[in-house]
Motif scaffolding. Structure first.
Motif, PDB file in Angstrom:
ATOM      1  N   ASN A  21       0.788  -1.128   0.194  1.00 51.29           N
ATOM      2  CA  ASN A  21       0.051  -0.011  -0.033  1.00 51.29           C
ATOM      3  C   ASN A  21       0.866   1.366   0.066  1.00 51.29           C
ATOM      4  O   ASN A  21       1.727   1.346   0.856  1.00 51.29           O
ATOM      5  CB  ASN A  21      -0.846   0.084   1.455  1.00 51.29           C
ATOM      6  N   PRO A  22       0.629   2.157  -0.869  1.00 54.28           N
ATOM      7  CA  PRO A  22       1.408   3.569  -1.087  1.00 54.28           C
ATOM      8  C   PRO A  22       1.585   4.047   0.424  1.00 54.28           C
ATOM      9  O   PRO A  22       2.635   4.767   0.625  1.00 54.28           O
ATOM     10  CB  PRO A  22       0.924   4.211  -1.813  1.00 54.28           C
ATOM     11  N   TYR A  23       0.573   4.187   1.043  1.00 52.90           N
ATOM     12  CA  TYR A  23       0.467   4.713   2.310  1.00 52.90           C
ATOM     13  C   TYR A  23       1.684   4.202   3.314  1.00 52.90           C
ATOM     14  O   TYR A  23       2.640   4.815   3.914  1.00 52.90           O
ATOM     15  CB  TYR A  23      -0.728   4.490   3.050  1.00 52.90           C
ATOM     16  N   PHE A  24       1.493   2.887   3.364  1.00 50.96           N
ATOM     17  CA  PHE A  24       2.643   2.144   4.435  1.00 50.96           C
ATOM     18  C   PHE A  24       4.086   2.288   3.949  1.00 50.96           C
ATOM     19  O   PHE A  24       4.833   2.177   4.335  1.00 50.96           O
ATOM     20  CB  PHE A  24       1.984   0.703   4.565  1.00 50.96           C
ATOM     21  N   THR A  25       3.988   2.264   2.459  1.00 51.24           N
ATOM     22  CA  THR A  25       5.097   2.329   1.928  1.00 51.24           C
ATOM     23  C   THR A  25       5.999   3.704   2.109  1.00 51.24           C
ATOM     24  O   THR A  25       7.129   3.782   2.577  1.00 51.24           O
ATOM     25  CB  THR A  25       5.179   2.126   0.132  1.00 51.24           C
ATOM     26  N   GLU A  26       5.321   4.610   2.090  1.00 51.17           N
ATOM     27  CA  GLU A  26       5.802   5.930   2.603  1.00 51.17           C
ATOM     28  C   GLU A  26       6.140   5.991   4.053  1.00 51.17           C
ATOM     29  O   GLU A  26       7.135   6.481   4.506  1.00 51.17           O
ATOM     30  CB  GLU A  26       5.050   7.193   2.171  1.00 51.17           C
ATOM     31  N   TRP A  37      -1.028   9.313  -7.680  1.00 52.15           N
ATOM     32  CA  TRP A  37      -1.649   9.389  -8.763  1.00 52.15           C
ATOM     33  C   TRP A  37      -2.948  10.264  -8.693  1.00 52.15           C
ATOM     34  O   TRP A  37      -3.796  10.348  -9.625  1.00 52.15           O
ATOM     35  CB  TRP A  37      -1.453   8.171  -9.394  1.00 52.15           C
ATOM     36  N   ALA A  38      -3.286  10.410  -7.406  1.00 51.13           N
ATOM     37  CA  ALA A  38      -4.658  11.110  -6.928  1.00 51.13           C
ATOM     38  C   ALA A  38      -4.941  12.295  -7.754  1.00 51.13           C
ATOM     39  O   ALA A  38      -6.175  12.628  -8.334  1.00 51.13           O
ATOM     40  CB  ALA A  38      -4.723  11.472  -5.864  1.00 51.13           C
ATOM     41  N   ARG A  77      -9.740  15.085 -10.679  1.00 51.24           N
ATOM     42  CA  ARG A  77      -8.699  14.943  -9.795  1.00 51.24           C
ATOM     43  C   ARG A  77      -9.440  14.847  -8.372  1.00 51.24           C
ATOM     44  O   ARG A  77     -10.346  15.351  -8.131  1.00 51.24           O
ATOM     45  CB  ARG A  77      -8.017  15.986  -9.850  1.00 51.24           C
ATOM     46  N   LEU A  78      -8.753  13.992  -7.594  1.00 44.06           N
ATOM     47  CA  LEU A  78      -9.497  13.482  -6.381  1.00 44.06           C
ATOM     48  C   LEU A  78      -9.296  14.391  -5.093  1.00 44.06           C
ATOM     49  O   LEU A  78      -8.245  14.698  -4.859  1.00 44.06           O
ATOM     50  CB  LEU A  78      -8.898  12.293  -5.812  1.00 44.06           C
ATOM     51  N   THR A  79     -10.181  15.040  -4.544  1.00 42.25           N
ATOM     52  CA  THR A  79     -10.498  15.724  -3.213  1.00 42.25           C
ATOM     53  C   THR A  79     -10.045  14.887  -2.327  1.00 42.25           C
ATOM     54  O   THR A  79     -10.863  13.791  -2.004  1.00 42.25           O
ATOM     55  CB  THR A  79     -11.525  16.734  -3.042  1.00 42.25           C
ATOM     56  N   ALA A  80      -8.917  15.118  -1.589  1.00 45.59           N
ATOM     57  CA  ALA A  80      -8.635  13.951  -0.353  1.00 45.59           C
ATOM     58  C   ALA A  80      -8.094  14.977   0.906  1.00 45.59           C
ATOM     59  O   ALA A  80      -7.564  16.011   0.948  1.00 45.59           O
ATOM     60  CB  ALA A  80      -7.336  13.366  -1.070  1.00 45.59           C
ATOM     61  N   ILE A 136      -9.982   3.264  -4.799  1.00 47.56           N
ATOM     62  CA  ILE A 136      -9.908   2.486  -5.959  1.00 47.56           C
ATOM     63  C   ILE A 136     -11.039   1.588  -6.035  1.00 47.56           C
ATOM     64  O   ILE A 136     -11.628   1.610  -7.127  1.00 47.56           O
ATOM     65  CB  ILE A 136      -8.513   1.670  -5.875  1.00 47.56           C
ATOM     66  N   GLY A 137     -11.588   0.928  -5.047  1.00 46.83           N
ATOM     67  CA  GLY A 137     -12.925   0.029  -5.110  1.00 46.83           C
ATOM     68  C   GLY A 137     -14.110   0.565  -5.385  1.00 46.83           C
ATOM     69  O   GLY A 137     -14.572   0.336  -6.180  1.00 46.83           O
TER      70      GLY A 137
END
Length: 418
Positions: A71-76, A282-283, A289-292, A255-256
């Motif tokens: 998961n990109p979150y845990f990768t960072e 890539w958001a 474009r994703l508001t996050a 994503i889901g």
């Protein structure tokens, strides 16, 4: 293989001095230190960390147990942990508990048997056996991202580092409510995780702040996975009165959810608005474009290492919980208009730059003839540019001709601390 005695002989110092230089256990004169380091380089000497650990009872290693490392979150987070650990002379042993309590208990025991000096663990939804093992063996531990319940006196039993979850989630809900949405759904995470509880709480607080009633049917658990979120989104869309906006509680579930919306031919934000917890690289490339909400992933990892090192230095200090703020990244999936991006002024050619330096009038690009963007639903009214550093603007009152949908103030894409 060269030994420490070989280094001492080459540098013209004692073995004890070599030890002090390599271990940092006592100040050494700069020229002596340099002589030792030069001898180490010349001979290709490598310290025997195993022998040193037998003497110091320290391995200068940290065990890291986090699930979904891909998961990109845990990768960072992993990048932050590794960088900070390396900076302080520690190596990492990494394990993936797979969010399974039995496997989690096993991998933590294996890390402990490797004699790591301490551990950083993102616990599962049911970490009872894990907590019991760590407490019984007095393993210096920092819980990361996900918190464990406090003891009977309501004080944490372990150090913990996480990001704020409740407030930012409430902010996403109130933002969607300000855009006129009255039925806002939540694709929540795995039950039992502290992050899931806090984001559900934040969702409810956001509804209350916006004066909206809480409908339990609008909260469905996607179990923190893409597949689970796809099913949860399908359940929300099958309601007799489906939501007009969604909040997803982590990046995998975003994503889901997007996959479920695409399969049903629904347009974001035309048919349904979307805001997500967790920003990712890539958001900004999605359309829209994703508001996050962006978590400080690398800082979380680095802070966990710092807290663990503090624990190793002072074993008897009281446990503490560190919470880091998140950032609101305003894009367009929520339904707000695209904010024009200013084009950088082209650099002057070299010959023109020399001409300007000689005292000629500076050439300036013509200003854009396009006026400021117009506010949707309010023809002819220009949007005032946002001032840097200004406090958050209040939501504009409901405009004539747009019943039931308030116009939100336009914001820049720059992240706003929550």
């Amino acid at each position: 293989m060269p030994t420490m005695a070989d280094v001492a002989r080459t540098a013209g110092v004692s073995v004890a001095t070599v030890s002090h230089v390599l271990n940092g256990t006592r100040p050494v004169l700069p020229h002596t230190r340099q002589a030792v380091l030069d001898a180490v380089e010349e001979l290709g000497y490598t310290p025997n960390t195993l022998a040193r650990s037998l003497v110091t009872a320290r391995t200068r290693s940290i065990g890291l147990a986090v699930s979904a490392i891909s998961n990109p979150y845990f990768t960072e987070i992993l990048q932050g942990v590794e960088a900070c650990a390396l900076e302080h002379g520690y190596s990492l042993l990494i394990a993936d508990p797979h969010d399974d309590p039995a496997h989690e208990r096993k991998v933590v025991q294996l890390l402990h048997e490797r004699r790591v000096d301490g551990m950083i663990v993102a616990p599962s939804a049911h970490p009872h056996d894990l907590v019991a093992y760590l407490a019984r063996h007095a393993v210096p531990t920092v819980f990361l991202d996900r918190l464990v319940d406090a003891g009977s006196d309501r004080t944490p039993r372990f150090d913990q580092v996480c990001a704020d979850s409740s407030g930012p989630t409430a902010g996403l809900v109130t933002h969607l409510a300000a855009l006129g949405h009255r039925r806002i759904g939540l694709v929540a995470g795995l039950p039992g995780l502290s992050t899931t509880r806090e984001r559900v709480t934040g969702y409810r607080h956001g509804l209350a702040a916006a004066g909206l009633a809480h409908d339990e049917r609008l909260v469905v658990h996607g179990d923190s996975s893409s597949e689970g979120a796809e099913q949860a989104t399908a359940a929300l869309l099958s309601l007799a009165a489906p939501p007009t906006a969604l909040v997803t509680a982590n990046n995998a579930m975003t994503i889901g959810t997007l996959r479920a919306l695409r399969e049903r031919g629904l347009d974001v934000p035309g048919d349904i608005a979307l805001c997500c917890f967790d920003d990712f690289a890539w958001a900004d490339l999605f359309s829209p474009r994703l508001t996050a909400v962006a978590q400080p992933s690398r800082e979380l990892g680095a802070r966990a290492v710092q807290v663990l090192l503090d624990r190793l230095a002072e074993p008897d200090r009281p446990p503490r919980t560190v919470r880091l703020p998140c950032t609101f990244v305003h894009r367009t999936s929520c339904g707000c208009p695209e904010q024009p991006r200013p084009l950088p002024e082209p650099a002057a050619p070299e010959h023109l730059a020399r001409f300007q330096q000689a005292g000629a009038p500076e050439h300036r690009a013509r200003p854009s003839e396009a006026g400021p963007p117009k506010q949707p639903g309010n023809p002819g009214k220009a949007v005032a540019p946002e001032q840097p550093g200004s406090p958050e603007k209040a939501v504009a009152p409901e405009q004539p001709g747009t019943p039931g949908r308030a116009v939100a103030p336009e914001q820049s894409e720059k992240g706003t601390p929550l």
